[in-house]
Scaffold this active site. Sequence first.
Site, short mmCIF file in Angstrom:
data_model
loop_
_atom_site.label_atom_id
_atom_site.label_comp_id
_atom_site.label_asym_id
_atom_site.label_seq_id
_atom_site.Cartn_x
_atom_site.Cartn_y
_atom_site.Cartn_z
N TRP A 126 0.86 -1.20 0.00
CA TRP A 126 0.00 0.00 0.00
C TRP A 126 0.90 1.24 0.00
CZ3 TRP A 126 -2.01 2.66 4.90
CH2 TRP A 126 -2.91 3.68 4.57
N ASP A 207 -2.07 -6.09 8.64
CA ASP A 207 -2.97 -5.05 8.14
C ASP A 207 -4.19 -5.75 7.55
OD1 ASP A 207 -4.18 -2.85 7.10
OD2 ASP A 207 -2.39 -2.03 6.14
N LYS A 242 -13.76 -0.35 3.76
CA LYS A 242 -14.26 -1.05 2.57
C LYS A 242 -15.46 -1.91 2.91
CE LYS A 242 -10.08 0.28 1.56
NZ LYS A 242 -9.44 1.15 0.63
C1 LMR Z 1 -6.05 2.57 -1.64
O1 LMR Z 1 -5.06 1.84 -1.52
O2 LMR Z 1 -6.34 3.12 -2.72
C2 LMR Z 1 -6.98 2.77 -0.48
O3 LMR Z 1 -6.56 2.00 0.59
C3 LMR Z 1 -7.21 4.20 -0.14
C4 LMR Z 1 -6.03 4.89 0.46
O4 LMR Z 1 -6.21 5.52 1.51
O5 LMR Z 1 -4.94 4.84 -0.09
#
Ligand code: LMR
Length: 386
Positions: A126, A207, A242
Amino acid sequence: MFQALPDLPADAVLALAEACRNDPRRDKIDLSVGVYRNDNGVTPVLSAVKAAEHLLVEGQDTKSYVSPLGDTKFVSLIRELAIGNIEVDRLGGVQTPGGGGAVRLACEVIKLAAPFSRIFVGLPTWGNHIPIFEAVGLEIGTYTYYDVISQTLRFDEMLSSLKSARRGDIVLLHATCHNPSGTDLSLDQWRAIAQLVEERGLIPLIDFAYQGFGDGLEQDREGLEIVLSSVSEAFVAYSCSKNFGLYRERTGALFVYGTNPVSVGRTVQAMAALARVNWSMPPDHGAAVVGTILSNTALRQDWLRELTTMRERILKIRAAVGRGMPEFSQLGAQKGMFSTLPLHSATIDRLRKDDAIYIVGNGRINLAGLTTDDVPRFVDSVRRAV
Ligand code: LMR
């Protein structure tokens, strides 16, 4: 003073979403930020959420402060949902502003308890994980988790990198629906990780942002259960963004799993103190909505139905895209909202400029951003572009 500020880059995914919002083309396809959209391209407020909000408007009799721990009823309901009944007296938790807030708080606790611990992160991950770790000042170790070019999980590399971790180092793991690859560990791989983590005295930070978007609520926590049942200490960062569609309400929780109630209690106390100096108290509304849904049989059933609808729609789109692009053979078998395509940045730019298709710079696509009608044009454009 302000002139001395360095130029900090905007978050790549959020900036792309903003660019897409500002794009006047009517046929644009937004595969940027990870939000669920229905087949009309809308991110709906779930009907269970609406119903819970009505109940709250009618029944709520105060807007007085909660506490840095947040809504304790919410925390205990999420604990049951996310972790089940594993050794409840070894678990403690606090409400946080979203899953991102939970990750941040875990890092703050780590920095306080073990400032020289490193955090091992599988790449890709992420986009906000590493910036959070850097902001807290943790030393970061990385390893390849997924190879985008060959579309394969690099489990052996993961194991051998983790063998170089020292006792007390942290390992970031994605519980389910890996962001951004959509490629999860098998249960046997979870077992191998759990064994290695315990043998080497590492501490998992799991996570858990997509429960219910992979295979189902219980199935999506199996990896986490395997890890928790064999390690001494762990953190779980949970998001309701989500699965309850509560993105902007910033609703999440951080759980600590320790060796005994005393150390867990001390950690929760530290979490509350660190929450107090960061955001003082988490926002109440989202947690109150989730608490209302999970403790009301009818609303819980409604929510489960809606969650199933979301998961099944993503699976349908994933299958259609997978059929249309057999060269990306893993796509159909991956889980959750995301997959990452092996696209050059020039191809990604061209798709945005020529076809109004917004893909994140690392090739990540949010399949939940496609409607059924979008699929043929998306597939054609990508195949033509590559
Ligand atoms: C994403 O990865 O697009 C989502 O988890 C939103 C974010 O806050 O980045």
